[in-house]
Design a protein around this motif. Structure first.
Motif, PDB file in Angstrom:
ATOM      1  N   GLU A 138       0.705  -1.362   0.100  1.00 18.17           N
ATOM      2  CA  GLU A 138       0.136  -0.101   0.236  1.00 18.17           C
ATOM      3  C   GLU A 138       1.071   1.100   0.148  1.00 18.17           C
ATOM      4  OE1 GLU A 138      -1.128   0.471   4.986  1.00 18.17           O
ATOM      5  OE2 GLU A 138      -1.602  -1.258   3.558  1.00 18.17           O
ATOM      6  N   PHE A 139       0.276   2.267  -0.539  1.00 16.29           N
ATOM      7  CA  PHE A 139       1.020   3.543  -0.444  1.00 16.29           C
ATOM      8  C   PHE A 139       1.137   3.795   1.146  1.00 16.29           C
ATOM      9  CE2 PHE A 139      -1.101   4.303  -4.761  1.00 16.29           C
ATOM     10  CZ  PHE A 139       0.204   3.863  -5.465  1.00 16.29           C
ATOM     11  N   THR A 146      -3.475  -3.416   2.439  1.00 18.60           N
ATOM     12  CA  THR A 146      -3.039  -4.712   2.857  1.00 18.60           C
ATOM     13  C   THR A 146      -3.791  -5.353   3.928  1.00 18.60           C
ATOM     14  OG1 THR A 146      -1.608  -3.552   4.509  1.00 18.60           O
ATOM     15  CG2 THR A 146      -0.581  -3.872   2.480  1.00 18.60           C
ATOM     16  N   THR A 147      -4.977  -4.762   4.553  1.00 19.80           N
ATOM     17  CA  THR A 147      -5.778  -5.162   5.505  1.00 19.80           C
ATOM     18  C   THR A 147      -6.667  -6.171   4.939  1.00 19.80           C
ATOM     19  OG1 THR A 147      -5.592  -3.200   6.680  1.00 19.80           O
ATOM     20  CG2 THR A 147      -7.662  -4.684   7.147  1.00 19.80           C
ATOM     21  N   ILE A 148      -7.133  -5.764   3.752  1.00 17.67           N
ATOM     22  CA  ILE A 148      -8.129  -7.150   3.053  1.00 17.67           C
ATOM     23  C   ILE A 148      -7.146  -8.043   2.583  1.00 17.67           C
ATOM     24  CG2 ILE A 148      -9.391  -7.192   0.847  1.00 17.67           C
ATOM     25  CD1 ILE A 148     -10.063  -4.157   1.091  1.00 17.67           C
ATOM     26  N   SER A 162       3.358  -7.980   4.272  1.00 20.46           N
ATOM     27  CA  SER A 162       2.743  -6.426   3.625  1.00 20.46           C
ATOM     28  C   SER A 162       3.969  -5.642   3.527  1.00 20.46           C
ATOM     29  CB  SER A 162       1.918  -5.927   4.745  1.00 20.46           C
ATOM     30  OG  SER A 162       2.387  -5.849   6.131  1.00 20.46           O
ATOM     31  N   PHE A 163       3.689  -4.805   2.428  1.00 17.14           N
ATOM     32  CA  PHE A 163       5.072  -3.551   2.335  1.00 17.14           C
ATOM     33  C   PHE A 163       4.404  -2.645   2.020  1.00 17.14           C
ATOM     34  CE2 PHE A 163       6.469  -7.531   0.136  1.00 17.14           C
ATOM     35  CZ  PHE A 163       7.669  -7.879   0.796  1.00 17.14           C
ATOM     36  N   ALA A 348     -15.378 -14.819  -0.067  1.00 16.04           N
ATOM     37  CA  ALA A 348     -16.470 -13.851  -0.818  1.00 16.04           C
ATOM     38  C   ALA A 348     -17.095 -12.935   0.312  1.00 16.04           C
ATOM     39  CB  ALA A 348     -17.842 -14.695  -1.309  1.00 16.04           C
ATOM     40  N   ARG A 349     -16.618 -13.242   1.421  1.00 15.46           N
ATOM     41  CA  ARG A 349     -17.257 -12.295   2.820  1.00 15.46           C
ATOM     42  C   ARG A 349     -16.286 -11.117   3.089  1.00 15.46           C
ATOM     43  NH1 ARG A 349     -19.938 -17.428   3.907  1.00 15.46           N
ATOM     44  NH2 ARG A 349     -18.055 -18.383   4.984  1.00 15.46           N
ATOM     45  N   ILE A 350     -15.199 -11.325   2.497  1.00 11.19           N
ATOM     46  CA  ILE A 350     -14.174 -10.365   2.909  1.00 11.19           C
ATOM     47  C   ILE A 350     -14.491  -8.941   2.031  1.00 11.19           C
ATOM     48  CG2 ILE A 350     -11.637  -9.590   2.770  1.00 11.19           C
ATOM     49  CD1 ILE A 350     -11.124 -12.704   3.343  1.00 11.19           C
ATOM     50  N   THR A 351     -14.203  -7.855   2.708  1.00 11.20           N
ATOM     51  CA  THR A 351     -14.383  -6.722   1.663  1.00 11.20           C
ATOM     52  C   THR A 351     -13.798  -6.467   0.316  1.00 11.20           C
ATOM     53  OG1 THR A 351     -14.331  -5.388   3.832  1.00 11.20           O
ATOM     54  CG2 THR A 351     -13.984  -4.085   1.581  1.00 11.20           C
TER      55      THR A 351
END
Length: 466
Positions: A138-139, A146-148, A162-163, A348-351
């Motif tokens: 992510e920026f 990165t949360t998703i 995650s970066f 499918a239940r994740i944002t």
């Protein structure tokens, strides 16, 4: 010794050859590059450059000059009378077959976003029991994507890293990036360059989700006339500020005619090569034939500089399947959504990032009044960040071009180099001034292109080192 080359329907890399003609700059082609960010058809920087087109069989002589070419594949739209369930089954079996072939016996490096393409891959890789090392980025001061991705990886029981894309990484890696993409793309689009050194220890092969969003969606357009199709295509291709920049180059080089007429005639000729009546299928084919190989594929070279790549949506069999799926089944990402719901319902239940805060099961609620609370809170968060001196970052150039250190680098590359030997100095100075002293957003694309042309100038024309 002559060569015979058969190019894929969507090649993962550019293959360079030669054609008869003078070895001089292809200024008209460079103007197109300046407008849309990639070269059209078989164009290169020089008039004798020839980049092999997709879906062709070529013969080349001992000097790598193309002597013969003929198509082995033409994009078509031949929808079969099949049910959605049958289409889903065919896609599911083929997708998992391709991914299994590309990753069998290897540790898979999977870039995950908050969207659907990589999530569909995650579902398939979980289904086949692959060993996966996933990551996302992510920026700095941007949306927390990165949360998703982390939730997707955890749900699939994948390793995960995650970066954050840091400010100003580009300047230390500009030479390496140019050696990868050859100056055929801007340098802020391939954000993966920020952590290319981390890839070596992550696995054996990349599984990349490029082009799924084009093949498995529809533009939802009504049937258009040829001129209307050209209008849509032109609007989609030209970058913000790209037309003005290309026209400025064209006029600065005193080329015959005008850029807009030249560009539209090129698009019209290329669109005529696609013998499809349905507007949505025709424009998808155009993008797959002329956009994917010369834009999307160019920066796959960054991944490939470290590890082999697998691109399941590029597979010839996937392209052939798409030509036979009814357009109504491709609208609104139906097949990918149904695949994930069937194979990995927890995913499918994740944002879904494009529909946040909704997911694949309830994204139809992403409209007023259901989405108002999220929109208001998100707006307040962005405003509060700006008030404390941390403006919300949405684009990589904001991190790589802005700030005193980056401005010094840019000044050296644009104003203190020999770029002015072939691009009018007044034009360079104008865009530099407008970007840093007036409004950055409408001038960012031109700055991206000028930086690319400066590196090309350094590497190919004058051999300077800044």
């Amino acid at each position: 010794m002559s060569q015979h080359i058969k190019t894929p329907i969507i090649p993962t890399r550019q293959t360079f050859a030669k054609q008869l003609g003078a070895h001089e700059l292809n200024l008209e082609g460079i103007c197109v590059f300046a407008a849309i960010g990639f070269f059209l058809d078989t164009d290169g920087y020089f008039k004798d450059d020839y980049v092999l087109a997709p879906g062709q069989q070529y013969s080349l002589d001992e000097k790598a000059i193309v002597t013969e070419s003929k198509p082995w594949f033409d994009w078509h739209y031949s929808p079969r009378s099949i049910s959605f369930k049958q289409a889903l089954n065919e896609f599911s079996q083929l997708f998992e077959t391709i991914i299994r072939e590309q990753t069998f016996g290897k540790k898979v490096i999977l870039p995950i976003s908050g969207g659907l393409d990589s999530r569909t891959q995650a579902a398939a890789l979980q289904q086949i029991g692959a060993d996966v090392s996933a990551y996302s980025y992510e920026f700095d001061n941007g949306y927390n994507e990165t949360t998703i991705a982390k939730k997707i990886a955890q749900t699939c029981d994948f390793q995960f890293q995650s970066f954050k894309i840091p400010k100003g990484y580009l300047w230390d890696r500009l030479d390496s990036l140019y050696s990868c993409n050859g100056g055929y793309s801007d340098f802020t689009a391939p954000r993966q360059m920020a952590f290319v050194k981390n890839y070596e220890s992550m696995g054996d092969v990349f599984s990349l989700g490029h082009w799924g969003d084009v093949l498995f969606d529809s533009m939802n357009l009504s049937q258009l006339s040829k001129q209307e199709e050209l209008d849509v295509l032109e609007k989609k291709l030209i970058k913000k500020g790209g037309l003005e920049f290309a026209m400025a180059l064209w006029n600065g080089w005193q080329l015959q005619g005008d850029f807009k007429t030249y560009f539209r005639s090129r698009l019209e000729a290329l669109l005529e090569t696609i013998k499809i009546d349905d507007t949505n299928a025709k424009l998808r084919a155009f993008k797959s034939k002329y956009w994917a190989p010369r834009w999307t594929s160019v920066n796959l070279s960054v991944f490939e500089s470290v590890k082999p790549i697998g691109v399941p949506y590029y597979d010839d069999r996937m392209c052939e399947l798409i030509c036979t799926i009814p357009e109504e089944y491709l609208k609104n990402r139906q097949l990918q959504i149904a695949y994930i719901q069937q194979r990995a319902p927890d995913l499918a239940r994740i944002t879904w990032q494009d529909q946040r805060p909704f997911n694949l099961n309830n994204f139809h609620k992403n409209k007023s009044p259901y989405n108002l609370p999220y929109r208001i809170s998100n707006k307040l968060k962005r405003v509060s960040m700006s008030l404390i001196g941390k403006p919300y970052v949405q684009r990589n150039w904001e991190l790589q071009f802005l700030g005193e250190t980056s401005q010094r680098h840019m000044k050296k590359m644009l104003l203190e180099s020999s770029l002015k030997n072939w691009i009018p100095e007044t034009l360079i100075s104008k865009y530099y001034d407008h970007f840093y002293n007036h409004n950055a957003l409408p001038n960012a694309h031109a700055m991206n292109m000028l930086l690319v042309l400066s590196k090309f100038n350094e590497a190919q024309l004058h051999g300077e080192k800044n």
